[in-house]
Structure formats: C-alpha cells, structure tokens
Motif scaffolding. Structure first.
Motif, PDB file in Angstrom:
ATOM      1  N   THR A 163       0.829  -1.211   0.000  1.00 30.18           N
ATOM      2  CA  THR A 163       0.000   0.000   0.000  1.00 30.18           C
ATOM      3  C   THR A 163       0.861   1.258   0.000  1.00 30.18           C
ATOM      4  O   THR A 163       0.609   2.190  -0.773  1.00 30.18           O
ATOM      5  N   LEU A 164       1.868   1.288   0.855  1.00 29.48           N
ATOM      6  CA  LEU A 164       2.758   2.452   0.895  1.00 29.48           C
ATOM      7  C   LEU A 164       3.537   2.609  -0.410  1.00 29.48           C
ATOM      8  O   LEU A 164       3.735   3.730  -0.891  1.00 29.48           O
ATOM      9  N   LEU A 165       3.971   1.496  -0.994  1.00 28.98           N
ATOM     10  CA  LEU A 165       4.677   1.561  -2.270  1.00 28.98           C
ATOM     11  C   LEU A 165       3.765   2.146  -3.351  1.00 28.98           C
ATOM     12  O   LEU A 165       4.188   2.991  -4.148  1.00 28.98           O
ATOM     13  N   ALA A 166       2.510   1.720  -3.363  1.00 27.80           N
ATOM     14  CA  ALA A 166       1.555   2.262  -4.331  1.00 27.80           C
ATOM     15  C   ALA A 166       1.351   3.761  -4.119  1.00 27.80           C
ATOM     16  O   ALA A 166       1.349   4.542  -5.078  1.00 27.80           O
ATOM     17  N   MET A 167       1.212   4.179  -2.869  1.00 26.00           N
ATOM     18  CA  MET A 167       1.027   5.595  -2.578  1.00 26.00           C
ATOM     19  C   MET A 167       2.259   6.413  -2.982  1.00 26.00           C
ATOM     20  O   MET A 167       2.139   7.496  -3.558  1.00 26.00           O
ATOM     21  N   GLY A 168       3.433   5.897  -2.693  1.00 31.96           N
ATOM     22  CA  GLY A 168       4.670   6.612  -3.010  1.00 31.96           C
ATOM     23  C   GLY A 168       4.917   6.733  -4.497  1.00 31.96           C
ATOM     24  O   GLY A 168       5.283   7.808  -4.998  1.00 31.96           O
ATOM     25  N   THR A 169       4.731   5.645  -5.223  1.00 30.73           N
ATOM     26  CA  THR A 169       4.970   5.697  -6.670  1.00 30.73           C
ATOM     27  C   THR A 169       3.894   6.518  -7.379  1.00 30.73           C
ATOM     28  O   THR A 169       4.190   7.229  -8.345  1.00 30.73           O
ATOM     29  N   LEU A 170       2.657   6.440  -6.901  1.00 28.00           N
ATOM     30  CA  LEU A 170       1.597   7.265  -7.481  1.00 28.00           C
ATOM     31  C   LEU A 170       1.853   8.741  -7.198  1.00 28.00           C
ATOM     32  O   LEU A 170       1.674   9.591  -8.083  1.00 28.00           O
ATOM     33  N   ALA A 171       2.314   9.054  -5.987  1.00 24.00           N
ATOM     34  CA  ALA A 171       2.644  10.447  -5.658  1.00 24.00           C
ATOM     35  C   ALA A 171       3.756  10.953  -6.566  1.00 24.00           C
ATOM     36  O   ALA A 171       3.695  12.083  -7.066  1.00 24.00           O
ATOM     37  N   ARG A 172       4.765  10.126  -6.784  1.00 21.66           N
ATOM     38  CA  ARG A 172       5.862  10.521  -7.670  1.00 21.66           C
ATOM     39  C   ARG A 172       5.339  10.797  -9.079  1.00 21.66           C
ATOM     40  O   ARG A 172       5.731  11.767  -9.725  1.00 21.66           O
ATOM     41  N   HIS A 173       4.443   9.943  -9.556  1.00 23.54           N
ATOM     42  CA  HIS A 173       3.869  10.130 -10.891  1.00 23.54           C
ATOM     43  C   HIS A 173       3.057  11.434 -10.962  1.00 23.54           C
ATOM     44  O   HIS A 173       3.170  12.195 -11.933  1.00 23.54           O
ATOM     45  N   VAL A 174       2.250  11.693  -9.940  1.00 14.34           N
ATOM     46  CA  VAL A 174       1.432  12.907  -9.926  1.00 14.34           C
ATOM     47  C   VAL A 174       2.321  14.150  -9.911  1.00 14.34           C
ATOM     48  O   VAL A 174       2.056  15.126 -10.618  1.00 14.34           O
ATOM     49  N   ILE A 175       3.385  14.114  -9.136  1.00 16.01           N
ATOM     50  CA  ILE A 175       4.306  15.259  -9.088  1.00 16.01           C
ATOM     51  C   ILE A 175       4.951  15.485 -10.446  1.00 16.01           C
ATOM     52  O   ILE A 175       5.049  16.617 -10.920  1.00 16.01           O
ATOM     53  N   ARG A 176       5.378  14.406 -11.096  1.00 16.02           N
ATOM     54  CA  ARG A 176       6.002  14.548 -12.420  1.00 16.02           C
ATOM     55  C   ARG A 176       5.004  15.063 -13.447  1.00 16.02           C
ATOM     56  O   ARG A 176       5.373  15.783 -14.373  1.00 16.02           O
ATOM     57  N   THR A 177       3.754  14.685 -13.302  1.00 15.91           N
ATOM     58  CA  THR A 177       2.732  15.084 -14.262  1.00 15.91           C
ATOM     59  C   THR A 177       2.225  16.498 -14.015  1.00 15.91           C
ATOM     60  O   THR A 177       2.060  17.267 -14.958  1.00 15.91           O
ATOM     61  N   THR A 178       1.990  16.843 -12.746  1.00 16.22           N
ATOM     62  CA  THR A 178       1.361  18.122 -12.440  1.00 16.22           C
ATOM     63  C   THR A 178       2.300  19.133 -11.793  1.00 16.22           C
ATOM     64  O   THR A 178       1.984  20.319 -11.759  1.00 16.22           O
ATOM     65  N   GLY A 179       3.411  18.661 -11.245  1.00 10.66           N
ATOM     66  CA  GLY A 179       4.321  19.552 -10.540  1.00 10.66           C
ATOM     67  C   GLY A 179       3.930  19.804  -9.101  1.00 10.66           C
ATOM     68  O   GLY A 179       4.580  20.559  -8.399  1.00 10.66           O
ATOM     69  N   ARG A 180       2.853  19.185  -8.659  1.00 15.06           N
ATOM     70  CA  ARG A 180       2.346  19.400  -7.302  1.00 15.06           C
ATOM     71  C   ARG A 180       2.067  18.067  -6.620  1.00 15.06           C
ATOM     72  O   ARG A 180       1.831  17.063  -7.262  1.00 15.06           O
ATOM     73  N   LEU A 181       2.062  18.115  -5.300  1.00 15.81           N
ATOM     74  CA  LEU A 181       1.699  16.962  -4.492  1.00 15.81           C
ATOM     75  C   LEU A 181       0.278  17.194  -3.987  1.00 15.81           C
ATOM     76  O   LEU A 181      -0.004  18.239  -3.402  1.00 15.81           O
ATOM     77  N   PRO A 182      -0.629  16.256  -4.209  1.00 18.97           N
ATOM     78  CA  PRO A 182      -2.004  16.464  -3.741  1.00 18.97           C
ATOM     79  C   PRO A 182      -2.087  16.395  -2.213  1.00 18.97           C
ATOM     80  O   PRO A 182      -1.471  15.538  -1.586  1.00 18.97           O
ATOM     81  N   ALA A 183      -2.851  17.303  -1.621  1.00 18.83           N
ATOM     82  CA  ALA A 183      -2.987  17.359  -0.163  1.00 18.83           C
ATOM     83  C   ALA A 183      -3.623  16.086   0.392  1.00 18.83           C
ATOM     84  O   ALA A 183      -3.301  15.677   1.503  1.00 18.83           O
ATOM     85  N   GLN A 184      -4.499  15.453  -0.373  1.00 18.90           N
ATOM     86  CA  GLN A 184      -5.162  14.272   0.175  1.00 18.90           C
ATOM     87  C   GLN A 184      -4.178  13.154   0.496  1.00 18.90           C
ATOM     88  O   GLN A 184      -4.430  12.352   1.383  1.00 18.90           O
ATOM     89  N   LEU A 185      -3.035  13.106  -0.166  1.00 21.70           N
ATOM     90  CA  LEU A 185      -2.016  12.113   0.180  1.00 21.70           C
ATOM     91  C   LEU A 185      -1.573  12.311   1.625  1.00 21.70           C
ATOM     92  O   LEU A 185      -1.472  11.361   2.392  1.00 21.70           O
TER      93      LEU A 185
END
Length: 137
Positions: free
Chosen positions: A65-87
């Motif tokens: 679960t943590l690996l999924a959250m971390g890799t998805l966060a990395r992808h979102v940052i690369r795509t949008t330049g921001r980290l979503p607050a809900q994480l």
C-alpha cells in the motif's frame, strides 16, 4: 518543484521498503503460512502463532500500500508539478490510529510525520517560471 515535494514520495517508498524487510525479518510465520498452503492460513484466531501470521501479512500488505502511494505520488508530481494534499491526509489518518492504539511504540509516528510533510509540501505554490515535467507515454 521544491525539495520537500521531491522527498515526500521518496520517504513513503523508503517506508514501504522497510515494511517489506520487516515482514520477513521480524519473528514471522511465513514458513507456517506456506506450509499450510497459503489459503485461509490466517483465519484461525485460536492458533498459537496467529499473531505472528497476522503481523507477517499486515506488514507485507502495508508495504504494498505504501509503495503504491509513493509511486503514485511521484507520478502525480512529475505530471502536475504538485503533491495532492489528500495524500498527506491519508497518511495522517492511517498513522494516528496506529499511534493511539499502539502508543508509544509504533511505526505510526513516521507515517504521521510524512503525512504532515506531505501537507506542507502540498501548500507550497508552484513558483513562477517552474515547469511541469511530463512523463513520456
């Protein structure tokens, strides 16, 4: 993108890797689980090694679960330049019950800390002139 934004996914992924390691290093029940054929091997609450079996499985599942959250966060940052607050909120909501129920010795404290860092990173605006890194499909 600021340094904190870059480090939050890394910290989550490191925590995931620590969960994987601990799932197999701690006094675990993987041999018993495998010996019983994996299927329904953690349902007997009366078994003498029930808690070792349950801890083994939960550390592994938490790692995934943590690996999924971390890799998805990395992808979102690369795509949008921001980290979503809900994480950050998800991590805080996961960590606080661990801290309350297992106080004071728990791994929930780092999860809460990373969640707070994620919330701080999500509050920081993208600076003028910063570009969003795009991921090649």
């Amino acid at each position: 993108m600021n340094t904190l934004t870059r480090w939050v996914p890394r910290l989550i992924i490191i925590t995931a890797l620590l969960h994987f390691v601990w799932a197999f290093v701690q006094p675990n029940a993987w041999a018993a689980i495998a010996g019983d054929g994996f299927w329904r091997t953690v349902v007997d609450t009366e078994a003498g090694d029930y808690f070792a079996r349950e801890a083994s499985v939960w550390f592994l599942v938490s790692g995934v679960t943590l690996l999924a959250m971390g890799t998805l966060a990395r992808h979102v940052i690369r795509t949008t330049g921001r980290l979503p607050a809900q994480l950050g909120w998800y991590l805080v909501v996961i960590g606080i019950p661990l801290c309350v129920f297992y106080f004071p010795v728990t791994g929930g404290w780092p999860v809460v800390a990373i969640g707070v860092l994620a919330l701080l990173a999500a509050r920081r605006p993208v600076r003028a002139g910063e570009t969003v890194e795009t991921v090649e499909a």
